[in-house]
Design a protein around this motif. Structure first.
Motif, PDB file in Angstrom:
ATOM      1  N   ILE A  24       0.850  -1.205   0.000  1.00  0.00           N
ATOM      2  CA  ILE A  24       0.000   0.000   0.000  1.00  0.00           C
ATOM      3  C   ILE A  24       0.882   1.251   0.000  1.00  0.00           C
ATOM      4  O   ILE A  24       0.630   2.206  -0.744  1.00  0.00           O
ATOM      5  N   ILE A 101      -3.688   4.047   8.348  1.00  0.00           N
ATOM      6  CA  ILE A 101      -4.105   2.762   7.781  1.00  0.00           C
ATOM      7  C   ILE A 101      -3.592   1.630   8.669  1.00  0.00           C
ATOM      8  O   ILE A 101      -2.407   1.595   9.014  1.00  0.00           O
ATOM      9  N   THR A 103      -3.215  -2.571   9.021  1.00  0.00           N
ATOM     10  CA  THR A 103      -3.321  -3.841   8.291  1.00  0.00           C
ATOM     11  C   THR A 103      -3.323  -5.051   9.235  1.00  0.00           C
ATOM     12  O   THR A 103      -3.036  -6.159   8.831  1.00  0.00           O
ATOM     13  N   GLN A 125      -7.402  -2.774   6.766  1.00  0.00           N
ATOM     14  CA  GLN A 125      -7.295  -3.781   5.709  1.00  0.00           C
ATOM     15  C   GLN A 125      -7.244  -5.133   6.397  1.00  0.00           C
ATOM     16  O   GLN A 125      -6.319  -5.422   7.153  1.00  0.00           O
ATOM     17  N   GLU A 126      -8.290  -5.929   6.187  1.00  0.00           N
ATOM     18  CA  GLU A 126      -8.404  -7.236   6.838  1.00  0.00           C
ATOM     19  C   GLU A 126      -8.115  -8.332   5.813  1.00  0.00           C
ATOM     20  O   GLU A 126      -8.828  -8.497   4.840  1.00  0.00           O
ATOM     21  N   GLN A 127      -7.015  -9.086   6.046  1.00  0.00           N
ATOM     22  CA  GLN A 127      -6.595 -10.081   5.060  1.00  0.00           C
ATOM     23  C   GLN A 127      -7.381 -11.385   5.151  1.00  0.00           C
ATOM     24  O   GLN A 127      -7.546 -12.082   4.161  1.00  0.00           O
ATOM     25  N   ASN A 135      -8.503  -5.880  14.615  1.00  0.00           N
ATOM     26  CA  ASN A 135      -9.396  -5.247  13.641  1.00  0.00           C
ATOM     27  C   ASN A 135     -10.852  -5.268  14.098  1.00  0.00           C
ATOM     28  O   ASN A 135     -11.607  -4.334  13.826  1.00  0.00           O
ATOM     29  N   CYS A 146     -11.383  -2.528   4.199  1.00  0.00           N
ATOM     30  CA  CYS A 146     -11.129  -3.246   2.940  1.00  0.00           C
ATOM     31  C   CYS A 146     -10.919  -4.726   3.246  1.00  0.00           C
ATOM     32  O   CYS A 146     -10.043  -5.070   4.050  1.00  0.00           O
ATOM     33  N   THR A 164     -11.951  -5.602  -1.704  1.00  0.00           N
ATOM     34  CA  THR A 164     -10.857  -5.227  -2.603  1.00  0.00           C
ATOM     35  C   THR A 164      -9.928  -6.403  -2.889  1.00  0.00           C
ATOM     36  O   THR A 164      -9.249  -6.422  -3.910  1.00  0.00           O
ATOM     37  N   ASN A 166      -6.607  -8.855  -1.232  1.00  0.00           N
ATOM     38  CA  ASN A 166      -5.347  -8.583  -0.527  1.00  0.00           C
ATOM     39  C   ASN A 166      -4.265  -8.154  -1.507  1.00  0.00           C
ATOM     40  O   ASN A 166      -4.170  -8.723  -2.590  1.00  0.00           O
ATOM     41  N   THR A 352      -4.296  -3.800  -4.495  1.00  0.00           N
ATOM     42  CA  THR A 352      -3.518  -2.671  -3.954  1.00  0.00           C
ATOM     43  C   THR A 352      -4.051  -1.347  -4.495  1.00  0.00           C
ATOM     44  O   THR A 352      -4.272  -0.400  -3.746  1.00  0.00           O
ATOM     45  N   ILE A 355      -7.475  -0.516  -2.953  1.00  0.00           N
ATOM     46  CA  ILE A 355      -7.353  -0.050  -1.564  1.00  0.00           C
ATOM     47  C   ILE A 355      -6.881   1.408  -1.546  1.00  0.00           C
ATOM     48  O   ILE A 355      -7.438   2.252  -0.834  1.00  0.00           O
TER      49      ILE A 355
END
Length: 366
Positions: A24, A101, A103, A125-127, A135, A146, A164, A166, A352, A355
């Protein structure tokens, strides 16, 4: 809108949280070359090394997760949390970011909490298909979340969710044309089938034990094994590097070429591996780690397996079912076509960029 924005990214503890944050940051830097970008991590974790290697400054917080058993670390947790909240407040006041941000990972908790209380926009951003504790804790205050999987409104407010995918390495987007290069790079015989074995950046003990046990089977089946055993286990398994048809690597630096050369892939089911394998779209056998929070690797793999995109075996099933499963994957063309077609449908190669588009909307809101 801020002409050259100031951005803080926080995520760490494992490569699965760090590499998305770096991806990112790189995309933001390509859009805003003069942007000020700062990372915040946990003091004694791998981000303190990996982020400076990627060319970004990082500040460390005194924070760690809650252990499952009673320990000194747990008794110190309230003090660590207060210390990290206080330091996060100072960092935010001094840096004055346009957006923050997170992650995932412990360090992003206090930092994003303090950003929320300072009314600075935040993005999560949650993988994983099953979010981590940090999170979940931050979701209420976040502006946007995201995600990479469907049905995440079970955990997060639906109005904030954007699917979105990962962030993944861009060199994976076109691997079919690299097959010959991959075979040459790893000195593989194009007439034989290649199994790529990956257990995550540190390695996976149970997968390594499995490969060791099955060496005679691989030999009899005339297979080539490209085996990333991981940093923690290399000294134990490097002796098999001279074994016929077997290559043992601590780490594979040219992952795109390894994927390109492979006919079948055996892998853990960490979020970034799963996202990469959807793009690579080769027949895959997931062996999820049972030792991770909320068993999220099984849930990640299941999201693919339930749509017929891959096969999965639990560690407890390996002795009984591994040989049969790997033989099927290598020999059944119908199964290969079905799996690769289904897994490819789940790929989100523009994650990417998507996001960062969402982050830009928040920067412009200023």
């Amino acid at each position: 809108m801020t002409e050259q924005p100031k951005i803080i990214l926080s995520g760490g503890g494992t490569g699965g949280h760090i590499y998305p944050a770096i991806s990112i940051a790189n995309e933001l830097k390509s859009r805003y070359p003069e942007a000020s970008i700062l990372f915040v991590g946990a003091k004694d974790r791998m981000e303190m090394q990996k982020v400076p290697e990627a060319g970004y400054p990082i500040e460390g917080l005194w924070i760690s997760g809650i252990q499952r058993k009673l320990s000194l670390s747990n008794l110190l947790f309230p003090f660590k949390l207060l210390s990290s909240l206080w330091k996060s407040k100072k960092i935010i006041k001094k840096f004055d970011p346009d957006v923050v941000i997170g992650t995932g990972g412990f360090a992003s908790g206090p930092l994003l909490k303090m950003a929320n209380s300072a009314k600075i926009p935040t993005v999560l951003q949650e993988q994983n298909s099953f979010p981590g504790i940090t999170n979940k804790w931050l979701a209420k205050g976040a502006d946007k979340i995201c995600v990479a999987y469907d049905d995440m409104d079970r955990f997060f407010p639906e109005s904030k969710i954007i699917k979105t995918g990962n962030p993944v390495r861009q060199d994976l987007l076109e691997i079919n044309s690299k097959r010959n290069e991959g075979l040459t790079k790893y000195h593989l015989d194009p007439e034989k089938k290649t199994v790529l074995v990956i257990g995550g950046s540190l390695g996976a003990r149970r997968i390594n034990q499995l490969i060791e046990k099955e060496l005679a089977f691989f030999d009899k089946s005339e297979l080539q094994i490209l085996w990333q055993c991981g940093k923690l286990y290399y000294n134990e398994y490097k002796k098999y590097d001279n074994h016929k048809g077997v290559q043992v690597h601590q780490f594979l630096n040219t992952m795109d070429l390894a994927y390109a050369a492979a006919d079948v892939i055996v892998s853990r089911a960490g979020a970034s591996s799963v996202s990469e394998l959807c793009i690579v779209a080769k027949p895959t056998l997931f062996i999820p780690s049972p030792n991770v929070a909320e068993d999220h690797q099984t849930k990640n793999a299941n999201a693919i397996v339930s749509k017929n995109g891959a096969k999965m075996l639990q560690e407890s099933e390996l002795d009984e079912k591994f040989q049969k499963t790997i033989t099927q994957l290598l020999s059944s063309e119908a199964m290969q076509i079905k799996l690769t077609h289904a897994i490819k449908k789940m790929a989100l190669p523009n994650a990417t960029k998507d996001i960062v588009n969402e982050i830009e909307l928040l920067i412009r809101r200023d």
